[in-house]
Design an enzyme around this catalytic site. Sequence first.
Site, PDB file in Angstrom:
ATOM      1  N   GLY A   6     -25.482   2.853   4.585  1.00  0.00           N
ATOM      2  CA  GLY A   6     -24.756   3.399   3.437  1.00  0.00           C
ATOM      3  C   GLY A   6     -25.392   2.974   2.131  1.00  0.00           C
ATOM      4  N   LYS A  45       0.854  -1.186   0.000  1.00  0.00           N
ATOM      5  CA  LYS A  45       0.000   0.000   0.000  1.00  0.00           C
ATOM      6  C   LYS A  45       0.889   1.234   0.000  1.00  0.00           C
ATOM      7  CE  LYS A  45      -4.511   0.889   0.488  1.00  0.00           C
ATOM      8  NZ  LYS A  45      -5.647   0.085   0.085  1.00  0.00           N
ATOM      9  N   GLY A  87     -24.398   4.062  -0.881  1.00  0.00           N
ATOM     10  CA  GLY A  87     -23.465   4.519  -1.911  1.00  0.00           C
ATOM     11  C   GLY A  87     -23.370   3.489  -3.014  1.00  0.00           C
ATOM     12  N   ASN A  88     -22.202   3.416  -3.632  1.00  0.00           N
ATOM     13  CA  ASN A  88     -22.044   2.513  -4.779  1.00  0.00           C
ATOM     14  C   ASN A  88     -22.384   1.078  -4.424  1.00  0.00           C
ATOM     15  OD1 ASN A  88     -21.184   4.541  -6.546  1.00  0.00           O
ATOM     16  ND2 ASN A  88     -19.143   4.477  -5.664  1.00  0.00           N
ATOM     17  N   VAL A  89     -21.790   0.556  -3.359  1.00  0.00           N
ATOM     18  CA  VAL A  89     -22.032  -0.845  -3.010  1.00  0.00           C
ATOM     19  C   VAL A  89     -23.429  -1.016  -2.410  1.00  0.00           C
ATOM     20  CG1 VAL A  89     -21.267  -2.840  -1.690  1.00  0.00           C
ATOM     21  CG2 VAL A  89     -19.563  -1.254  -2.587  1.00  0.00           C
TER      22      VAL A  89
HETATM   23  P1  NAI Z   1     -19.456   5.222  -1.349  1.00  0.00           P
HETATM   24  O1  NAI Z   1     -18.666   6.391  -0.936  1.00  0.00           O
HETATM   25  O2  NAI Z   1     -20.058   5.174  -2.720  1.00  0.00           O
HETATM   26  O3  NAI Z   1     -20.673   4.986  -0.321  1.00  0.00           O
HETATM   27  C1  NAI Z   1     -20.578   5.173   1.044  1.00  0.00           C
HETATM   28  C2  NAI Z   1     -21.907   5.776   1.482  1.00  0.00           C
HETATM   29  O4  NAI Z   1     -21.929   5.849   2.892  1.00  0.00           O
HETATM   30  C3  NAI Z   1     -22.152   7.189   0.956  1.00  0.00           C
HETATM   31  O5  NAI Z   1     -23.391   7.238   0.297  1.00  0.00           O
HETATM   32  C4  NAI Z   1     -22.140   8.041   2.226  1.00  0.00           C
HETATM   33  O6  NAI Z   1     -23.012   9.154   2.147  1.00  0.00           O
HETATM   34  C5  NAI Z   1     -22.592   7.036   3.257  1.00  0.00           C
HETATM   35  N1  NAI Z   1     -22.280   7.383   4.640  1.00  0.00           N
HETATM   36  C6  NAI Z   1     -21.221   8.038   5.130  1.00  0.00           C
HETATM   37  N2  NAI Z   1     -21.325   8.163   6.458  1.00  0.00           N
HETATM   38  C7  NAI Z   1     -22.459   7.543   6.814  1.00  0.00           C
HETATM   39  C8  NAI Z   1     -23.119   7.333   8.059  1.00  0.00           C
HETATM   40  N3  NAI Z   1     -22.606   7.766   9.208  1.00  0.00           N
HETATM   41  N4  NAI Z   1     -24.290   6.666   8.058  1.00  0.00           N
HETATM   42  C9  NAI Z   1     -24.834   6.218   6.910  1.00  0.00           C
HETATM   43  N5  NAI Z   1     -24.260   6.396   5.694  1.00  0.00           N
HETATM   44  C10 NAI Z   1     -23.087   7.055   5.661  1.00  0.00           C
HETATM   45  O7  NAI Z   1     -18.523   3.945  -1.097  1.00  0.00           O
HETATM   46  P2  NAI Z   1     -18.714   2.481  -1.654  1.00  0.00           P
HETATM   47  O8  NAI Z   1     -17.872   2.293  -2.864  1.00  0.00           O
HETATM   48  O9  NAI Z   1     -20.144   2.137  -1.720  1.00  0.00           O
HETATM   49  O10 NAI Z   1     -18.018   1.627  -0.507  1.00  0.00           O
HETATM   50  C11 NAI Z   1     -18.659   1.406   0.733  1.00  0.00           C
HETATM   51  C12 NAI Z   1     -17.706   0.752   1.693  1.00  0.00           C
HETATM   52  O11 NAI Z   1     -17.257  -0.492   1.160  1.00  0.00           O
HETATM   53  C13 NAI Z   1     -16.426   1.545   1.972  1.00  0.00           C
HETATM   54  O12 NAI Z   1     -16.036   1.318   3.308  1.00  0.00           O
HETATM   55  C14 NAI Z   1     -15.420   0.936   1.024  1.00  0.00           C
HETATM   56  O13 NAI Z   1     -14.104   1.091   1.501  1.00  0.00           O
HETATM   57  C15 NAI Z   1     -15.830  -0.512   1.058  1.00  0.00           C
HETATM   58  N6  NAI Z   1     -15.453  -1.261  -0.143  1.00  0.00           N
HETATM   59  C16 NAI Z   1     -15.920  -0.875  -1.359  1.00  0.00           C
HETATM   60  C17 NAI Z   1     -15.584  -1.592  -2.494  1.00  0.00           C
HETATM   61  C18 NAI Z   1     -16.137  -1.201  -3.837  1.00  0.00           C
HETATM   62  O14 NAI Z   1     -16.100  -2.026  -4.753  1.00  0.00           O
HETATM   63  N7  NAI Z   1     -16.662   0.006  -4.023  1.00  0.00           N
HETATM   64  C19 NAI Z   1     -14.702  -2.780  -2.434  1.00  0.00           C
HETATM   65  C20 NAI Z   1     -14.313  -3.143  -1.074  1.00  0.00           C
HETATM   66  C21 NAI Z   1     -14.675  -2.390   0.011  1.00  0.00           C
END
Ligand code: NAI
Length: 351
Positions: free
Chosen positions: A176, A82, A178-180
């Site tokens: 959350g 990393k 978000g994307n996932v």
């Molecule tokens: P993202 O940034 O698209 O979504 C995260 C969401 O969480 C956002 O919509 C944000 O507004 C929300 N959020 C932030 N604080 C919050 C809270 N206190 N309460 C409720 N919602 C809150 O990120 P993504 O890509 O969806 O990833 C989500 C998690 O999964 C992250 O921890 C990331 O590191 C992990 N991850 C993601 C991968 C991927 O393929 N995108 C792969 C492996 C892990």
Amino acid sequence: MTATMEELSTGTDHERVLLCRDPEAGYRAVIAIHSTAAGPAAGGTRYWTYPSEDEAITDALRLSRGMTYKNAMARLPLGGGKSVILRDGKDEDREALFRAHGRFIESLGGVYMTGEDVGTRPADMEHVGKETKHVAGVIGDPSPYTAKGVVRAMMATALHRWGSQDLAGRTIAIQGCGNVGFHLAQELRAAGARLVVADVDPERVRRTVDAAGAQAVPPEEIYDAAADVFAPCALGGVLNAETIPRLRVEIVAGAANNQLLEEADGDRLLARGILYAPDYVANAGGVILLAGREVLVWDEEVMLARIDGIYDTLLEVLGLAQDQKVPPHIAADRLAERRLASLAAERRASI
Ligand code: NAI
């Protein structure tokens, strides 16, 4: 002033930890190579403001070790590394910064390869790519693949806990959208689950409610939701001494990295009778996609089969935890260490 690379001795089991500086580019970074036993160390580049250089080093050490375990657990012929570039808050020239990063990576001769991480974006990796080929190109959004892997993890955990992997009729609380989280909600809806969701961004909540027929709750209330499964898909550290006593679920399985605030939180979950799907097993879909597309050149079918395999890996972890009477997060590390040893042996045999 010339660019310098200082080899740090950290007293940890890392193969190399490098403090790299290029004052002209305003660049200061730590590149941590934890292990190349299974293959070249792979892990993203984080661009972040740290209170001190020591904290940046600590972060790089922790994250690079995590990559070794995650890659080994997914049986990828890759090691763990990393980088963290220290953001100093002043005017930045991102091209100069990321090209400097690329030159250091190039000087390592392929033992480390990188890609995007927190704080970096595709354009930054294009700059890195002007100086080295050891960088992942744009692979597209990994989150649908990550979400598929989380569903498989949930099914395996359900089978271990309830004797049935069927998620139909189960209530799943997703933190959350978000994307996932968004893709996960749709997959679970298709599997017949009921959904409770929360996000700090109302627009993202609305999108998920519309697409997956979910019920929304305020962000702080997601821990109290009466559900069968809690799926953290937002931030790290959300499983802690304050939140675990509030949970009203039997399973935790989600995508967020570093869900346990501290090791003891794994024991806290166990003591409450909540079965935890270790995060780096459940969320490996993204890294499998990255390795499959960029390094191993798998076709889509092979990739999806490997993501499906998260199910068997998780059953093995949970079985080991039961046999050895340890929490799942400890069993996961033990299985990852075994897999690392066998990948390393295969690699030695093939050289
Ligand atoms: P993202 O940034 O698209 O979504 C995260 C969401 O969480 C956002 O919509 C944000 O507004 C929300 N959020 C932030 N604080 C919050 C809270 N206190 N309460 C409720 N919602 C809150 O990120 P993504 O890509 O969806 O990833 C989500 C998690 O999964 C992250 O921890 C990331 O590191 C992990 N991850 C993601 C991968 C991927 O393929 N995108 C792969 C492996 C892990």
